[in-house]
Structures are given as structure tokens and as C-alpha cells.
Enzyme design. Structure first.
Site, mmCIF file in Angstrom:
data_model
loop_
_atom_site.group_PDB
_atom_site.id
_atom_site.type_symbol
_atom_site.label_atom_id
_atom_site.label_comp_id
_atom_site.label_asym_id
_atom_site.label_seq_id
_atom_site.Cartn_x
_atom_site.Cartn_y
_atom_site.Cartn_z
ATOM 1 C CG HIS A 240 33.441 14.532 96.244
ATOM 2 N ND1 HIS A 240 32.731 14.088 97.347
ATOM 3 C CD2 HIS A 240 34.276 13.507 95.899
ATOM 4 C CE1 HIS A 240 33.119 12.849 97.641
ATOM 5 N NE2 HIS A 240 34.046 12.470 96.786
ATOM 6 N NE ARG B 71 35.878 11.592 101.669
ATOM 7 C CZ ARG B 71 35.255 11.011 100.620
ATOM 8 N NH1 ARG B 71 35.961 10.582 99.605
ATOM 9 N NH2 ARG B 71 33.940 10.891 100.585
ATOM 10 C CG ASP C 126 39.111 13.435 89.972
ATOM 11 O OD1 ASP C 126 39.319 12.217 90.088
ATOM 12 O OD2 ASP C 126 37.960 13.929 90.025
ATOM 13 C CD GLN D 129 38.260 13.405 98.089
ATOM 14 O OE1 GLN D 129 37.665 12.349 97.985
ATOM 15 N NE2 GLN D 129 39.479 13.473 98.612
ATOM 16 N NE ARG E 18 29.901 8.977 95.686
ATOM 17 C CZ ARG E 18 31.187 8.654 95.646
ATOM 18 N NH1 ARG E 18 31.586 7.604 94.979
ATOM 19 N NH2 ARG E 18 32.070 9.381 96.294
ATOM 20 C CB CYS F 262 39.496 12.653 95.046
ATOM 21 S SG CYS F 262 39.143 12.390 93.294
HETATM 22 N N1 CP Z 1 37.215 9.827 96.530
HETATM 23 C C1 CP Z 1 36.042 9.188 96.597
HETATM 24 O O1 CP Z 1 34.981 9.785 96.837
HETATM 25 O O2 CP Z 1 36.137 7.839 96.429
HETATM 26 P P1 CP Z 1 34.921 6.806 96.260
HETATM 27 O O3 CP Z 1 34.283 7.128 94.924
HETATM 28 O O4 CP Z 1 35.548 5.456 96.300
HETATM 29 O O5 CP Z 1 33.949 7.034 97.365
HETATM 30 N N1 NVA Z 2 35.416 13.137 89.591
HETATM 31 C C1 NVA Z 2 35.276 11.777 90.034
HETATM 32 C C2 NVA Z 2 35.485 11.690 91.508
HETATM 33 C C3 NVA Z 2 35.383 10.314 92.090
HETATM 34 C C4 NVA Z 2 35.520 10.303 93.576
HETATM 35 C C5 NVA Z 2 33.901 11.255 89.647
HETATM 36 O O1 NVA Z 2 32.913 11.991 89.808
HETATM 37 O O2 NVA Z 2 33.815 10.120 89.190
#
Ligand code: CP
Ligand code: NVA
Length: 308
Positions: free
Chosen positions: A130, A293, A225, A133, A103, A265
Site C-alpha cells: 500500500h 493522503r 492495522d 498509504q 485497488r 491507516c
Molecule cells: N487507509 C485506506 O487506504 O483507507 P480506505 O480503504 O478507506 O481507502
Molecule cells: N490491511 C488493510 C488495509 C486497509 C486500508 C486491508 O488490506 O484491508
């Protein structure tokens, strides 16, 4: 040759459907008493430059369910691209583990990891997209409607990483995709071009507007989101102003298909992009979607490791 999972666009419509079908099978197998040890003894390294609940726990549990293990590397621990170059980290890790999930902030960093490591690399979210997701989201829609072909998937809010992958998976599976974003917060042009290329093959219709009412008309899925993604904290005040009104609430749902499902998400900012009534209401799929997930990623892991 090893395969990575960096973007929905890297996979064909058939491969995505195959991953969804495998996810359904693995979910049933897990619910019937447990998965077979498809990845016995295999270890996934999980690199995080940003916080996480779902991604961290669902990948860790997915590996455990199939007889493998996962190790968590926190944001401060390895200093991706700071303490050590991405290329060096990739070449060290490939000697210790069987796959890497990362990530990151900069999308190029997860691509660079994939270029240098001779083990599969999975994108656990970047500033651009993502894809894991989106696979869980597609699985959730697939389970509910039996197919994505011809469904109307509508996104309300920021043209962000989650929206990019949802648009691409919708286009790959023949769903129509519409998005309403405030001016200046639309999807990136390169992601739109990729979606148009996919849609020209699958027949899905793409709609880009600023008006939320236009976007959700006849929607089978309404997705939203956060207005402020991780890394954008300094823009919080500006964004909260720009996104005012871009909210999924009970009134908005009346403009969609009567059987509409609502997705997010998570993490959610209740009272901003979504109300409590909707998040906890009868149309909400927020928690089944989060739980999926586990199953969607298990399918990705099993396919990438070349088993199952
Ligand atoms: N939706 C998602 O990726 O959640 P986290 O940021 O908690 O991993
Ligand atoms: N768009 C959000 C998604 C979190 C899972 C972010 O990048 O923070």
C-alpha cells in the site's frame, strides 16, 4: 518514458524525499487559498476491486484541487480480469484518461495494468502493499519529527500490505523498523529481503519479533492495522484468536518513547488492534495521517504527470 507508482522500492531515497517535500509545499499552497491548476484538464481513472473511503475521496479531491478530474469505476463495473482481461482494460483506458489508479486483490494485476497502459499507473492498495498509504505516513512522521533518519518505527500486528510499505519507506528514509507479529503472520520473505537490501545502503536497523513489548521499546512511532484485511473475511475467527493481545493500548505506550505518536491507516477496529483511549488520545495521529493522503498523493500525481 512514463513512470508508475507501484511500490516504494521502485523509488530512490532521494525521489521519496523529493515527493515528501513537494507534498509539504502543495499542502501549504492549498491551505493558503488553493493549489495552482497543475493538472488542468487531466483525468484520473480509479479502478476499485475492494471498498474504500480514504483512497477514493483523497484521490478524487487531490485531482480537483489541481484542476483535474477523477472517475470512479466500482468493483462490479469493469470486472478486472473477469469480464475483460487486464491487458485489454489497460489499452482501452489509456485512450480515454491521463492516468489510472487501481485497488486490487492480486498485486500482479496492478503491475500488469502498468505494463500494458502507456499512461502512469498508481497502486491504490494490493494484497502485497500500500505505497500511497506509506507516503502519507512518512509525510506525517516527517512533519512531526523533521526527519525519519534514526527514528524507531514499530509495527504491531499483521505482516500485511500496510506493514510492507511502511517497512520499505522507513528503510528508504533511514528509520529503524521493528515489527511484532504472531507466528504464521509475519511479513512475506521477499518483502523482508527487499527491506534488508535497502537498509544495507541507508543504515536503518530492522527487527522482526513475535513479542510486542520487544518491538515497541523506545519507539517514536507505533503503528497498527486490522487483524483481518479485505479479502480475508473467511479467516476472521482464526485471525482474531491468533492476534489476541496484539493491541495498542495505554499500557503499551508506556514502554515507548514519551513523545511516541500512534498511527493506523484506518479503518480501525476499536477494542481489537487499538483501544478508544489510544485512538482518541493525545498521542494519536490517526486523522492528520488520513488527511495527509490528500497531500502525499497530490505530490505523486503532479510528479507522474511531469509537472510541478
Ligand atoms: N487507509 C485506506 O487506504 O483507507 P480506505 O480503504 O478507506 O481507502
Ligand atoms: N490491511 C488493510 C488495509 C486497509 C486500508 C486491508 O488490506 O484491508
Amino acid at each position: 518514458m512514463k513512470r508508475d507508482f507501484l511500490a516504494i522500492a521502485d523509488y530512490s531515497s532521494e525521489e521519496i524525499q523529493d515527493l515528501l517535500d513537494l507534498a509539504v509545499t502543495l499542502k501549504k499552497e492549498h491551505q493558503a487559498g488553493g493549489n495552482k491548476p497543475y493538472l488542468q484538464g487531466k483525468v484520473l481513472a480509479m479502478i476499485f476491486q475492494k471498498p474504500s473511503l480514504r483512497t477514493r475521496v483523497s484521490f478524487d479531491m487531490a485531482m480537483r484541487h489541481v484542476g483535474g478530474d477523477a472517475l470512479y469505476l466500482s468493483p462490479n463495473e469493469i470486472g478486472l480480469g473477469k469480464r475483460e482481461s487486464v491487458a485489454d482494460i489497460a489499452r482501452v483506458l489509456e485512450g480515454y484518461v491521463d492516468a489510472i489508479m487501481a485497488r486490487v486483490f492480486d498485486h500482479e494485476h496492478v503491475c500488469e495494468l502498468a505494463r500494458w497502459a502507456n499512461v502512469p499507473v498508481i497502486n491504490g492498495l494490493s494484497d502485497y502493499n500500500h505505497p500511497c498509504q506509506a507516503m502519507a505516513d512518512a509525510l506525517t512522521i516527517y512533519e512531526k519529527f523533521g526527519s525519519l533518519k534514526g527514528l524507531n518505527v514499530s509495527f504491531v500486528g499483521d505482516g500485511n500490505n500496510v506493514a510492507v510499505s511502511l517497512m520499505h519507506v522507513s528503510a528508504k528514509l533511514g528509520a529503524n523498523f521493528s515489527i511484532a507479529s504472531p507466528k504464521g503472520y509475519e511479513l512475506p520473505e521477499n518483502a523482508v529481503q527487499i527491506a534488508k537490501d535497502i537498509a544495507s545502503k541507508t543504515g536503518s536497523k530492522l527487527t522482526f519479533v513475535n513479542d510486542i513489548h520487544e518491538a515497541v521499546k523506545g519507539a517514536h512511532v507505533i503503528y497498527t492495522d486490522t487483524w483481518v484485511s479485505m479479502g480475508q473475511e473467511e479467516e476472521k475467527a482464526l485471525r482474531e484468536k491468533a492476534f489476541d493481545g496484539y493491541q495498542v493500548n495505554d499500557q503499551l505506550l508506556t514502554e515507548a518513547d514519551p513523545d511516541v505518536i500512534v498511527m493506523h491507516c484506518l479503518p480501525a477496529h476499536r477494542g481489537q488492534e487499538i483501544t478508544d483511549e489510544v485512538a482518541d488520545g493525545p498521542h494519536s495521529m490517526l486523522f492528520p495521517q488520513a488527511h495527509n493522503r490528500l497531500h502525499a498523493q497530490k505530490a505523486i500525481l503532479v510528479r507522474l504527470f511531469g509537472k510541478g
